[in-house]
Design a protein around this motif. Structure first.
Motif, short mmCIF file in Angstrom:
data_model
loop_
_atom_site.label_atom_id
_atom_site.label_comp_id
_atom_site.label_asym_id
_atom_site.label_seq_id
_atom_site.Cartn_x
_atom_site.Cartn_y
_atom_site.Cartn_z
N LEU A 1 19.11 5.01 9.19
CA LEU A 1 20.17 4.76 8.22
C LEU A 1 19.78 3.72 7.18
N SER A 2 18.98 2.73 7.61
CA SER A 2 18.63 1.66 6.67
C SER A 2 17.86 2.23 5.47
N VAL A 3 17.04 3.25 5.73
CA VAL A 3 16.27 3.85 4.64
C VAL A 3 17.21 4.41 3.59
N PHE A 4 18.23 5.15 4.05
CA PHE A 4 19.14 5.77 3.09
C PHE A 4 20.04 4.73 2.44
N ALA A 5 20.41 3.70 3.21
CA ALA A 5 21.27 2.66 2.64
C ALA A 5 20.57 1.95 1.49
N LEU A 6 19.32 1.60 1.70
CA LEU A 6 18.61 0.87 0.64
C LEU A 6 18.30 1.78 -0.54
N VAL B 1 0.84 -1.21 0.00
CA VAL B 1 0.00 0.00 0.00
C VAL B 1 0.87 1.25 0.00
N SER B 2 1.92 1.24 0.83
CA SER B 2 2.78 2.42 0.89
C SER B 2 3.44 2.67 -0.46
N ARG B 3 3.80 1.58 -1.12
CA ARG B 3 4.47 1.76 -2.41
C ARG B 3 3.52 2.40 -3.42
N ILE B 4 2.30 1.88 -3.49
CA ILE B 4 1.35 2.40 -4.48
C ILE B 4 1.02 3.86 -4.19
N LEU B 5 0.67 4.13 -2.92
CA LEU B 5 0.30 5.50 -2.55
C LEU B 5 1.50 6.44 -2.72
N GLY B 6 2.66 5.97 -2.25
CA GLY B 6 3.85 6.81 -2.33
C GLY B 6 4.17 7.16 -3.77
N VAL C 1 10.26 -0.01 1.61
CA VAL C 1 9.34 0.88 0.88
C VAL C 1 10.13 1.96 0.15
N ALA C 2 11.10 2.56 0.84
CA ALA C 2 11.89 3.61 0.20
C ALA C 2 12.61 3.05 -1.02
N ALA D 1 11.06 10.34 3.22
CA ALA D 1 10.02 10.71 4.17
C ALA D 1 9.01 9.58 4.31
N ILE D 2 8.62 9.00 3.18
CA ILE D 2 7.65 7.90 3.24
C ILE D 2 8.24 6.71 4.00
N GLY D 3 9.48 6.38 3.69
CA GLY D 3 10.12 5.26 4.36
C GLY D 3 10.20 5.46 5.87
N LEU D 4 10.61 6.65 6.26
CA LEU D 4 10.73 6.94 7.69
C LEU D 4 9.36 6.89 8.36
N ALA D 5 8.35 7.39 7.65
CA ALA D 5 7.00 7.35 8.22
C ALA D 5 6.56 5.91 8.45
N VAL D 6 6.85 5.05 7.49
CA VAL D 6 6.47 3.64 7.64
C VAL D 6 7.17 3.03 8.85
N ASN D 7 8.46 3.36 9.02
CA ASN D 7 9.18 2.83 10.17
C ASN D 7 8.61 3.35 11.48
N LEU D 8 8.14 4.57 11.45
CA LEU D 8 7.57 5.17 12.66
C LEU D 8 6.31 4.41 13.06
#
Lengths: 350, 262
Positions: free
Chosen positions: A266-271, A174-179, A302-303, A341-348
């Motif tokens: 960091l994982s968000v930016f690494a991926l 869902v996050s991927r499609i919406l994002g 997601v990111a 931003a989307i990735g971090l939001a999902v992690n949150l």
């Protein structure tokens, strides 16, 4: 449309040429002979190359060739498909067909354009020639960007493979499609506010757009011309982009990226960095990232899925045929920030 | 255009010789070859139909303002970017032409002159083989009623990753073929029997493997060798943790027809 000449069928016609135009019959034959000679020469190289040529290379060079070649071979059919569809759209879609059917309101219009990928499920490499064709058919630059960014994600193939890989886990699908939808429309809106959208395009492509209405000749002839022009623009970019991607793959150790994998930020930016480097088609990237599934946080995945489908090394090389470098830098920054931003939001949330 | 022909020739040749699997997942084979053939046919048609220079729609006499020898004719910049090239000074056109020629020459050389190859063990190490094996997604095959002799390296990697009881497969004979990759930390008594698993194309190849317990293995096999190992899985004497393949025979062999697993 002046009928300059009947299209010549692809058979070498025998018999005496007409007296009025002795060169007419021979020109296609010359072109065709050059092409066939070229193919034979290439096959000759392949067959005569010594089988032990590879032995002399070091492992890294060998792997660089293998990786780059695999990106080319994997993308090429999609690029051909995109060019053929784009040619068909430009030649056989009635004038104003798209414009008439799209809503007038710019937001609704872009929202609908971002769903075009459902009808044309080519992955990101095939979308570039198609988007070029759409600009030449009167879509604005902002709208074409919306299409370029949304189509790789909002198409049935990508959605199905993402679902196969992740199901409903962690809201990844869902996050991927919406994002994807949101970022594409955001970028489209940003560039629709530009005062002089044509200045975003490379001079040669802008000139081609201005010139597009004045092309004459029969349809097969124009189609041939378009195919020639598009391949001349796209393929060098694809080959060079693939080589850069292969080079980075050999040079950057994945260890480094993966050690960053567990940290929620960091994982968000690494991926995202990995997505940028690997440049995998959006239709299958879900399976690729699945193999990292237990290492990385869902937000990072997601990111990866959002950012990688829109921007990567190979894609930037392809886009450079159409947009100025400055625009691509802006585009990359906007998409990267939004994906992060989307990735971090999902992690949150997770 | 020249690049189109290069791409088409490479793809079709790989397809005909059955080596496309070195680069892409077999599920794309048909699509890739079909598109390559279509691309080749259209490219030839374009060569036949497109006049060799712009502004030639009405059959002017002289249209050889740019003529390389050989296959690069259709790729000459005045054809590729007619309007831009027309406006720019000659130096830029020359530069563009040489850049185009360089890309063509290098591509042809790299793609055609070297035989197709698999990725090397260096890349396997680089991509962190033990971690990718541990992270391997997917379901291990079900042992009940299955024939273990059909299990691939990937199946065994999955099975052994999930199994802690060292005697679980003590009576299952195993024969596996893979290439030799050094185990992390480069111990002297364990190497990985490895394969690359491909989800889409070689770019996403992930190395997977099972540890093989063979003291002083470096004296018997070299990294990157393809080996056929038969034996059984048992407790790993080297680390005391997890399972390792305890070989009865280890022989160097030819690289299999299909080096990747899917």
């Amino acid at each position: 449309m002046t009928e300059a000449r009947r299209p010549i069928p692809l058979t070498l016609r025998s018999g005496p040429p007409g007296p009025s135009a002795p060169r007419r019959r021979t020109r296609p034959a010359i072109g065709l002979s050059i092409g066939i000679a070229g193919i034979l020469a290439l096959v000759g190289i392949r067959l005569l190359a010594p089988p032990e040529a590879g032995e002399a290379l070091s492992d890294s060079v060998q792997d660089f060739i293998t990786l780059s070649a695999s990106v080319v071979i994997e993308s090429l059919p999609f690029v051909f498909l995109g060019i053929l569809v784009s040619t068909a759209v430009q030649l056989w879609m009635p004038e104003g067909f798209l414009e008439r059917r799209l809503p007038r309101n710019p937001f609704a219009r872009r929202a609908l354009i971002s769903l075009l990928g459902v009808l044309l499920p080519v992955c990101e490499c095939g979308n570039v020639p198609l988007a070029r064709g759409l600009i030449q058919r009167g879509l604005t630059v902002g709208e074409s960007m919306t299409f370029l960014l949304a189509a790789p994600i909002l198409n049935p193939i990508t959605i199905i493979t993402t679902y196969q890989a992740f199901g409903w886990d962690d809201g990844i699908l869902v996050s991927r499609i919406l994002g994807g939808f949101l970022i594409a429309n955001l970028v489209g809106w940003v560039y629709s506010r530009h005062r002089d959208p044509m200045s975003l395009l490379t001079p040669s492509f802008a000139a081609a757009c201005a010139h597009a209405d004045t092309v004459s000749g029969s349809k097969p002839r124009r189609a041939a011309r378009m195919f020639a022009d598009e391949t001349s623009a796209m393929l060098p970019a694809l080959f060079v982009g693939s080589a850069i991607a292969g080079l980075i793959q050999v040079a950057v150790s994945r260890d480094l990226l993966i050690t960053l994998g567990q940290n929620p930020v960091l994982s968000v930016f690494a991926l995202m960095l990995l997505a940028f480097v690997v440049g995998i088609c959006s239709n299958v990237d879900a399976f690729f990232v699945l193999s990292f599934g237990s290492t990385f946080t869902p937000g990072a995945i997601v990111a990866f899925l959002v950012f990688g489908a829109m921007i990567d090394v190979k894609m930037l090389a392809l886009l450079r045929t159409t947009f100025r470098a400055r625009v691509l830098v802006q585009l990359t920054v906007i998409v990267a920030l939004a994906s992060a931003a989307i990735g971090l939001a999902v992690n949150l949330v997770a | 255009m020249a690049l189109t022909l290069i791409g088409v020739v490479v793809t079709v040749w790989l397809g005909v010789s059955g080596q496309l699997g070195l680069y892409i997942h077999p599920r794309y084979n048909v699509f890739t070859i079909v598109m390559a053939v279509i691309g080749g046919v259209v490219a030839l048609a374009a060569l036949a139909l497109v006049p060799l220079a712009p502004g030639d729609e009405d059959e002017d006499e002289d249209d050889h303002d740019h003529d390389h020898d050989g296959e690069a004719v259709p790729d000459a910049p005045p054809r590729a970017r007619p309007r831009a090239a027309r406006r720019s000074p000659g130096a830029r056109a020359v530069l563009g032409a040489s850049a185009a020629l360089a890309v063509i020459a290098i591509s042809a050389f790299l793609l055609l002159a070297f035989p197709p190859a698999t990725l090397s063990a260096q890349t396997a190490v680089d991509r962190d083989i033990d971690r990718t094996t541990a992270d391997l997604a997917g379901d291990a095959p079900d042992l009940t009623g299955a024939d273990p002799s059909t299990f691939t390296v990937k199946d065994w990697a999955l099975l052994t990753a999930q199994e802690t009881d060292p005697s679980a497969y003590a009576d299952v004979p195993v024969e596996l073929i893979g290439f030799v990759a050094p185990a992390p930390g480069e111990p002297d008594d364990v190497f990985y029997l490895a394969r690359f698993t491909v989800t889409c194309c070689a770019v996403d190849a992930q190395p997977i493997g099972v540890p093989v317990y063979l003291p002083d293995w470096q004296e018997r096999v070299a990294v990157d060798d393809w080996v056929r190992v038969s034996g059984t899985f048992g407790a790993n004497p080297s680390t005391g943790e997890g399972l390792a393949l305890i070989p009865e025979t280890v022989e160097v062999t030819e690289q299999p027809e299909q080096p990747y697993v899917y």
